[in-house]
Structure formats: C-alpha cells, structure tokens
Motif scaffolding. Structure first.
Motif, mmCIF file in Angstrom:
data_model
loop_
_atom_site.group_PDB
_atom_site.id
_atom_site.type_symbol
_atom_site.label_atom_id
_atom_site.label_comp_id
_atom_site.label_asym_id
_atom_site.label_seq_id
_atom_site.Cartn_x
_atom_site.Cartn_y
_atom_site.Cartn_z
ATOM 1 N N THR A 135 -17.992 27.685 -3.389
ATOM 2 C CA THR A 135 -16.678 27.649 -2.767
ATOM 3 C C THR A 135 -15.714 27.000 -3.737
ATOM 4 O OG1 THR A 135 -15.430 26.863 -0.844
ATOM 5 C CG2 THR A 135 -17.177 25.423 -1.680
ATOM 6 N N TYR A 138 -13.474 21.934 -0.506
ATOM 7 C CA TYR A 138 -14.379 21.341 0.481
ATOM 8 C C TYR A 138 -13.762 20.052 0.996
ATOM 9 C CZ TYR A 138 -18.732 20.189 2.840
ATOM 10 O OH TYR A 138 -19.667 19.925 3.792
ATOM 11 N N VAL A 178 -22.179 21.841 -2.135
ATOM 12 C CA VAL A 178 -21.296 22.513 -1.179
ATOM 13 C C VAL A 178 -21.284 24.030 -1.358
ATOM 14 C CG1 VAL A 178 -19.853 20.471 -0.926
ATOM 15 C CG2 VAL A 178 -19.243 22.195 -2.654
#
Length: 450
Positions: free
Chosen positions: A412, A415, A409
C-alpha cells in the motif's frame, strides 16, 4: 446454518491472511556471508600492501615495487583476478583527477581504483564499500620514508578486496562498488573525486561504508576488545537547506538523517548475521575533530558512515618508525589482528548484500497526525521495485536509539496507526522484498530522504 457460517469463514481466512502475510524475517544466505571472510586472505593482502614500503600520495608512481603507483596497480590486478573468477562480473576502472592544495604542494594525479558489480534490475542504485590506499608518517609531506600503513589503512583496502571475493559469487538487484581511494591523508581528495564521478554517472547512492582502520583490537590504554565495532554517522544532512532546517525544527529529524538510519541498518544486520559482534553507533560525523573519506560523500548529499575498530592505539598511527623510551612507534603488521579485520569485513559484506538485494527505499515519505490520536504515513513506490512485497512501518520513542516497534502493512502507499500519537514517537517506512530483504528506514520529510 452455524456450520455453513463457520465453513465460509474458514474458507475466507486463507485469502485474508495471505493479503497481510509478512515476508520472512531473515535471509539464509546472509548467515553464510556473515562468516565468509578469510583472515588468511586478508593477512596476505595487508602484507602485500605493506611491502610497497610507502603508499604516500606523493610517493613514487613509476616503480613496480615501491610507492603508491605500484600499490594501486596491484589492487587493480587483484580486482581483475576476482572478476576473472566470477566470469567477468566486475568492471574494474580508475577514477582520477589532478589536484593541489595545502598538503599537495604540486599538482598531483590522485587515482582511485574501483570495481563495479552491476545490479540486475536496478543498476543505478549503488551501495559502496571503501578503504584508503595511502599511508603517512609523522610529517604529512614526507613521501619517501617507510610508511607501512598496515592498519591505517591497508586493513580497509584488504577488506574491500575480500568483500568483492565473497559477494562476486552472488547476483544482486542493485549495484555494489568496491573502492580503493587515494589522497585521504592529504585532504580526503579521493573521496571527493569519486563522489563527483558518481554524480556525473547518475548513481543513486544509498550507502557508502567507509572502512578506515578495521584491524586493531588493542587500545593504547591496555584494553583488548575483538567483539565491538564503531559506526560513525552525521545527524543532520550536510546539504540541508534553510527551509529544510526550519521544517526539521518543528517535525524532528535531528537524529534521523539517511546516514544515521544507515548506521541503524548496519547495527541490525551485523548483530543478526555476524557472530560475536556488537555494533556501537556513534552519533557524530567522525571521531572528535577528525575526518574520514565518507565525509566528501555526505557533502555531495549521499548517505555514508565510517566503520572502524572501537579502541585505537595512537602510537601506531601517523608515526615515524622508531623506538623511544622503550616504546615502539609505527603502523606495522604486528599491530593488526587479522581475524578481527575479517569479522568487520563480514559486517560490511552482509550490509552490502542486504542493501543490494532489497528494494530501493520508499520515496517522498510524509506524515500527518497533529491534534489527533492517530498517525498516518504516506509514501510513493520507488522506481525499479521488482520483487517488492510491501512496506514495514517503524516507530520508536524519541529517546530510543534504535527502531523498537514495527508493523508490516502490505503493498500500500498509506497507512494509519490508530491510537499511536504522532507527538510521542519518531516514525519511518522501509521497503520489503519478497525474500524478506529490507531497505533502510526512511524518516518522513527532507530530513530523512534517501
């Protein structure tokens, strides 16, 4: 106009793709490490340890040729020899305490010999391989009889020495500790002493790999097996509080302690990088009703597992040397398969290397998605996240033993998995380095926190 639109889209694609491009799925150096252990060197080390006659915790500490004192001084000299060959990359020390107890009737100094390979960028994050120095015969207080301890547990100490030879040729972000522990047969004293030392030093231990008997391929039932290995791990954290247990009852985590996800990590790494090896995860702290030196680390709150042979030969464990009714008893050199011990050493080496190259596991992983078709995970970036590429989310059916699905992902801290219902799966998050190295998977909440 259509041409201009397609040209613009084509120009935009590389930037979009690079944002989500996952790091490589494997690290080439680990294939070399997974084949590096020498059966001949391991045989030499086990033979040397057996030559001390007995390594009982209460045995002679003054002699240069017999007893645990001579054995631990030889181990210390070997670690120093390895350090010299890598330009002083190992810090070799002893960690000791004086103890007495049920199996130690008089106050006795218990001495652990450890070699520390400091990490470059995150030296307080530690992974450890350990074996036990001491040996015993039938009477646990008999410190004078010959007690070769060839498999139990010269094999584990020899494995730690060989792993140090292999991995000292590389440099890692995290710290690797190679440990030869004492006092195991008398009550797991050495592990407790080193776990307490680790706390005093502020070590963030992500993994303790306790190697206790890694050289036998012949079961007492006649089975011969040099392809499989067992990894034992606790299901729920020993240090779990009442409030944490109450939370776990409603959110899960009974089979997702850090130790259990460490076991999954070992299985994945071993079966990818070590040829002809099948890793059997055992959902139990240790063999039924028995114990090992990873337990004191679990009791101190550190993730730890026991790595050992799949088939045991009980005539060769904790026995006086003798022959009765045509049966030979005792833990002697002829009961050790050195290529198998090398294979399990390779398993340790690839696990240690992968963990030490990887970023630290994500911190404060949380999850939400009740009464929703979607599941959202959140986490914090770990300290010393050098070379961090991003994160990978894992999930599996609640009845699966291994992580089945995953999605990279990127970099970050949250998610959402659309149309993946939180009720139907278990979830976790791993940190991923630019070179593809991954941390263990962290299950959300206190049940899975490293």
């Amino acid at each position: 106009m259509r041409y201009l639109f397609l040209a613009a889209l084509t120009c935009a694609l590389p930037a979009f793709a690079s944002q989500w491009q996952a790091p490589p799925a494997e690290k080439a150096e680990l294939y070399a490490i997974g084949n590096a252990a020498s059966a001949e060197r391991i045989e030499r080390d086990i033979t040397k340890l057996v030559s001390f006659g007995t390594r009982h915790t209460l045995s002679d500490t003054v002699s240069d040729t017999r007893g645990i004192g001579a054995a631990r001084r030889w181990i210390e000299s070997e670690f120093k020899r390895i350090s010299k060959n890598c330009g002083g990359c190992l810090e070799v020390i002893t960690v000791t305490d004086t103890v007495s107890g049920k199996r130690i009737p008089e106050p006795t100094e218990v001495v652990n010999v450890i070699a520390i390979q400091r990490g470059k960028t995150d030296p307080q994050r530690v992974v450890m391989m350990a074996g036990d120095i001491d040996s015993r015969v039938t009477d646990v207080l008999n410190a004078s009889a010959d007690s070769p301890g060839a498999n139990d547990n010269a094999s584990g100490v020899a494995g730690a020495l060989e792993a140090a030879r292999i991995l000292s040729q590389y440099r890692f972000n995290g710290t690797i500790v190679y440990a030869a522990l004492s006092g195991e047969e008398q009550g797991l004293y050495g592990g407790a002493i080193l776990a307490n030392y680790a706390k005093q030093q502020g070590w963030n231990i992500d993994a303790v790999l306790n190697n206790d008997m890694i050289g036998n391929i012949a079961g007492i039932n006649g089975v011969i097996d040099n392809r499989t290995v067992r990894v034992f791990s606790e299901g729920t954290r020993y240090v779990e509080t009442e409030d944490e247990a109450r939370l776990r009852r409603f959110t899960g985590g009974e089979v997702d302690s850090p130790s259990r996800n460490l076991a999954r990590y070992i299985k994945k790494a071993g079966e990818q990088y070590v040829p002809n090896l099948d890793v059997m995860m055992i959902y139990r702290l240790d063999r039924f009703g028995r114990g090992g030196h990873h337990r004191p680390f679990n009791e101190a709150g550190f993730p730890g597992v026991r790595i050992m042979e799949t088939w045991e030969h009980y005539d060769r464990q904790h026995q006086d040397l003798r022959t009765e009714n045509g049966i030979t008893y005792g833990d002697t050199l002829d009961g050790v398969n050195f290529p198998y011990a090398a294979k399990l050493t390779n398993l340790n080496a690839v696990t240690l290397a992968s963990l030490a190259w990887a970023p630290a596991p994500p911190a404060d992983v949380s999850i939400e998605g009740a009464v929703s078709p979607d599941t959202t995970l959140k986490w914090k970036t770990p300290a010393h996240a050098d070379k961090l590429a991003g994160y990978r989310i894992y999930w599996r059916l609640t009845t699966d033993s291994e992580w089945r699905y995953s999605r990279y992902v990127g970099k970050t801290n949250a998610y959402t998995l659309n149309n993946i219902v939180i009720d139907n799966y278990f979830f976790g998050v791993a940190s991923v380095a630019e070179d593809g190295s991954e941390s263990p998977v962290v299950f959300p909440g206190p049940a899975g926190a490293f």
